[in-house]
Scaffold this motif. Sequence first.
Motif, PDB file in Angstrom:
ATOM      1  N   ALA A 257     -54.504   7.160  17.036  1.00 24.01           N
ATOM      2  CA  ALA A 257     -53.249   6.405  17.165  1.00 24.01           C
ATOM      3  C   ALA A 257     -53.491   4.926  16.871  1.00 24.01           C
ATOM      4  O   ALA A 257     -52.653   4.247  16.268  1.00 24.01           O
ATOM      5  N   HIS A 258     -54.661   4.425  17.284  1.00 25.29           N
ATOM      6  CA  HIS A 258     -54.988   3.017  17.052  1.00 25.29           C
ATOM      7  C   HIS A 258     -55.061   2.735  15.547  1.00 25.29           C
ATOM      8  O   HIS A 258     -54.496   1.757  15.053  1.00 25.29           O
ATOM      9  N   VAL A 259     -55.740   3.621  14.814  1.00 25.72           N
ATOM     10  CA  VAL A 259     -55.884   3.420  13.369  1.00 25.72           C
ATOM     11  C   VAL A 259     -54.524   3.584  12.671  1.00 25.72           C
ATOM     12  O   VAL A 259     -54.139   2.795  11.810  1.00 25.72           O
ATOM     13  N   MET A 260     -53.780   4.589  13.115  1.00 23.83           N
ATOM     14  CA  MET A 260     -52.502   4.862  12.442  1.00 23.83           C
ATOM     15  C   MET A 260     -51.541   3.675  12.562  1.00 23.83           C
ATOM     16  O   MET A 260     -50.925   3.256  11.572  1.00 23.83           O
ATOM     17  N   THR A 261     -51.430   3.111  13.756  1.00 21.12           N
ATOM     18  CA  THR A 261     -50.496   1.997  13.939  1.00 21.12           C
ATOM     19  C   THR A 261     -51.087   0.693  13.413  1.00 21.12           C
ATOM     20  O   THR A 261     -50.376  -0.300  13.298  1.00 21.12           O
ATOM     21  N   GLY A 262     -52.394   0.709  13.109  1.00 14.99           N
ATOM     22  CA  GLY A 262     -53.012  -0.469  12.500  1.00 14.99           C
ATOM     23  C   GLY A 262     -52.846  -0.452  10.978  1.00 14.99           C
ATOM     24  O   GLY A 262     -52.748  -1.487  10.338  1.00 14.99           O
TER      25      GLY A 262
ATOM     26  N   GLU B 283     -39.849   9.241   9.445  1.00 14.33           N
ATOM     27  CA  GLU B 283     -40.875   9.663   8.468  1.00 14.33           C
ATOM     28  C   GLU B 283     -41.376  11.072   8.817  1.00 14.33           C
ATOM     29  O   GLU B 283     -41.894  11.295   9.917  1.00 14.33           O
ATOM     30  N   ALA B 284     -41.208  12.005   7.874  1.00 13.77           N
ATOM     31  CA  ALA B 284     -41.592  13.396   8.166  1.00 13.77           C
ATOM     32  C   ALA B 284     -43.110  13.588   8.175  1.00 13.77           C
ATOM     33  O   ALA B 284     -43.627  14.448   8.873  1.00 13.77           O
ATOM     34  N   ALA B 285     -43.825  12.775   7.391  1.00 17.37           N
ATOM     35  CA  ALA B 285     -45.284  12.931   7.361  1.00 17.37           C
ATOM     36  C   ALA B 285     -45.931  11.574   7.652  1.00 17.37           C
ATOM     37  O   ALA B 285     -46.460  10.917   6.753  1.00 17.37           O
ATOM     38  N   PRO B 286     -45.885  11.138   8.916  1.00 15.48           N
ATOM     39  CA  PRO B 286     -46.341   9.778   9.240  1.00 15.48           C
ATOM     40  C   PRO B 286     -47.806   9.524   8.892  1.00 15.48           C
ATOM     41  O   PRO B 286     -48.162   8.415   8.489  1.00 15.48           O
ATOM     42  N   VAL B 287     -48.649  10.558   9.006  1.00 11.40           N
ATOM     43  CA  VAL B 287     -50.071  10.349   8.717  1.00 11.40           C
ATOM     44  C   VAL B 287     -50.257  10.042   7.231  1.00 11.40           C
ATOM     45  O   VAL B 287     -50.988   9.120   6.849  1.00 11.40           O
ATOM     46  N   ALA B 288     -49.560  10.812   6.395  1.00  9.13           N
ATOM     47  CA  ALA B 288     -49.652  10.591   4.950  1.00  9.13           C
ATOM     48  C   ALA B 288     -49.174   9.177   4.609  1.00  9.13           C
ATOM     49  O   ALA B 288     -49.739   8.493   3.755  1.00  9.13           O
ATOM     50  N   ARG B 289     -48.163   8.726   5.305  1.00  5.69           N
ATOM     51  CA  ARG B 289     -47.622   7.378   5.079  1.00  5.69           C
ATOM     52  C   ARG B 289     -48.681   6.308   5.407  1.00  5.69           C
ATOM     53  O   ARG B 289     -48.874   5.349   4.667  1.00  5.69           O
ATOM     54  N   ALA B 290     -49.366   6.496   6.523  1.00  7.88           N
ATOM     55  CA  ALA B 290     -50.404   5.534   6.911  1.00  7.88           C
ATOM     56  C   ALA B 290     -51.525   5.508   5.873  1.00  7.88           C
ATOM     57  O   ALA B 290     -52.043   4.445   5.530  1.00  7.88           O
ATOM     58  N   ILE B 291     -51.866   6.686   5.335  1.00 10.90           N
ATOM     59  CA  ILE B 291     -52.972   6.769   4.362  1.00 10.90           C
ATOM     60  C   ILE B 291     -52.638   6.004   3.081  1.00 10.90           C
ATOM     61  O   ILE B 291     -53.525   5.516   2.387  1.00 10.90           O
TER      62      ILE B 291
ATOM     63  N   GLN C  83     -54.530  12.405   1.374  1.00 11.33           N
ATOM     64  CA  GLN C  83     -53.215  12.906   1.806  1.00 11.33           C
ATOM     65  C   GLN C  83     -53.132  14.425   1.699  1.00 11.33           C
ATOM     66  O   GLN C  83     -52.660  15.100   2.607  1.00 11.33           O
ATOM     67  N   GLN C  84     -53.613  14.936   0.561  1.00 12.57           N
ATOM     68  CA  GLN C  84     -53.544  16.398   0.387  1.00 12.57           C
ATOM     69  C   GLN C  84     -54.541  17.104   1.297  1.00 12.57           C
ATOM     70  O   GLN C  84     -54.240  18.127   1.890  1.00 12.57           O
ATOM     71  N   LEU C  85     -55.720  16.493   1.406  1.00 11.35           N
ATOM     72  CA  LEU C  85     -56.764  17.094   2.235  1.00 11.35           C
ATOM     73  C   LEU C  85     -56.291  17.190   3.686  1.00 11.35           C
ATOM     74  O   LEU C  85     -56.464  18.207   4.361  1.00 11.35           O
ATOM     75  N   ILE C  86     -55.637  16.141   4.130  1.00 12.98           N
ATOM     76  CA  ILE C  86     -55.213  16.128   5.536  1.00 12.98           C
ATOM     77  C   ILE C  86     -54.110  17.177   5.755  1.00 12.98           C
ATOM     78  O   ILE C  86     -54.074  17.834   6.792  1.00 12.98           O
ATOM     79  N   ILE C  87     -53.273  17.375   4.764  1.00 11.07           N
ATOM     80  CA  ILE C  87     -52.224  18.398   4.916  1.00 11.07           C
ATOM     81  C   ILE C  87     -52.861  19.781   5.007  1.00 11.07           C
ATOM     82  O   ILE C  87     -52.473  20.618   5.835  1.00 11.07           O
ATOM     83  N   ILE C  88     -53.882  20.005   4.184  1.00 17.95           N
ATOM     84  CA  ILE C  88     -54.564  21.311   4.239  1.00 17.95           C
ATOM     85  C   ILE C  88     -55.237  21.490   5.609  1.00 17.95           C
ATOM     86  O   ILE C  88     -55.133  22.547   6.238  1.00 17.95           O
ATOM     87  N   ALA C  89     -55.876  20.408   6.096  1.00 20.14           N
ATOM     88  CA  ALA C  89     -56.542  20.493   7.409  1.00 20.14           C
ATOM     89  C   ALA C  89     -55.513  20.704   8.521  1.00 20.14           C
ATOM     90  O   ALA C  89     -55.746  21.449   9.471  1.00 20.14           O
TER      91      ALA C  89
END
Length: 479
Positions: free
Chosen positions: A290-295, A305-313, A322-328
């Motif tokens: 969460a610290h990295v994502m909001t940083g 945002e439907a894919a907040p992690v992809a947005r942060a990346i 982005q694709q790797l994280i979706i697969i994981a």
Amino acid sequence: MNKKDLFRTKSIEDIIKESPDDSHKLKRTLGSFNLVTLGIGAIIGAGIFSLTGLAAANYSGPAVTISFIIAGIGCAFAGLCYAEFASMLPKAGSAYTYSFATMGEFIAWIIGWDLVLEYAVGAATVAISWSRYLSKLFHFYNINFPAQLMMSPFESITVDGEVIHGIINLPAVFITVLMSLILIRGTQESAKLNNIIVALKVTVVLAFIILGWSYINPDNYVPYIPENTGKFENFGWTGVFTGAAVVFFAFIGFDAVSTAAQEAKNPQKDMPWGILGSLAICTILYVLFAHVMTGLESYKAFAGEAAPVARAIENTPYKFFQQLIIIAILAGYCSVILVLLLGQSRVFYSMSRDGLLPPIFSSLHPKFKTPWKSNILFAIFVGLFAAFVPVTVVGEMTSIGTLFAFILVCIGVLILRKKRPDAPRAFRTPWVPFVPVMGIGVCLYMMYALPVDTWIRLVIWMAIGLVIYFIYGRKHSKI
Ligand code: ALA
């Protein structure tokens, strides 16, 4: 009806002594490592990947890290109580069995029935989220699967100005059935698959933290706790606490370890490790994540945002991630569904062994020694929820059901310390009564933060349960 009968308890000694005949005996195949990975398998899933952005954008801002710490501490209080019970009464029924020993048959039934919300409805929630990420993956590769077949009838999306309404969520049904089939095949096989998935998802979470760390923009942390907007839960400290109730979902699952007690090689010693170890590892990972994502990205950008992690990346040079994280994420959700479905069938196995539910729920496969008929019935039940119910409804039902179970487990520890202070416990919850009382307080607060509709659904679900108890369970109880 004799009121005393309703509250008859089973003694700790009787519960420990109970030993099913060979055709009803689950196989002991899990060591402490597998129990910790089972916990992580159930915990890391839809919560961290979908709710972190939502909680940051709507309630906590960058202080979503504090929300995670608060929810983690609340779960630790309950986790410590679970650990005492699981080391003392290592039975597949988990909170159901603990309640039977402390508060009697009626409360045990209530909690067993309530656990359907945590495990079965929880599995449906994650299956629906799985379907959403699948559609994102399809999108990356320009695969066009009809959107109508990827949503419940209560959901719709707008594509090129055209509104598309859902009919059925087929991928969610598919993944539910697939995980049920793996469970039927065997607990050891399921644990092996779970270990592979856990390794993958922990690697991806760590990679996100490590790779993202150097691209953090400190400006995104100012202000760390955005000022309250005047509305109770919109930012400020009240927002941080509401954020904790929202991200609580991300912690659900550590208690599922306790349902594997009858399949653990050395449950007295290993259960507390499995429960508390998985919870501790995930709490640390969550706060850093969460610290990295909001940083990486302003919390405001996560709104809607439907894919907040992809947005942060997007704010790092590692776009391939982005694709790797979706697969994981897709793989990661599978293990959550797997362990939650495992927990569900084990709780009903115990209730059925006690006569409160029909024998079909404790009938084991002659070769695989798993409750296969129960797995099939739950594949249908969970599949129906996953196919036709929107994700917010099932998600909130999961949270309220779990919090209710946690409260009863904390109360159970208080009762047992009074009634049976002498009973041997391989693990003792520290600082009793402080820890259980705090567990009750924090869980009650998080329940209070859930919408009224969810409370109404909880009451309706419990009313259905009571009807079944008085029509079937009470008459067939073996106690
Ligand atoms: N904790 C699990 C998840 O976040 C239920 O998916």
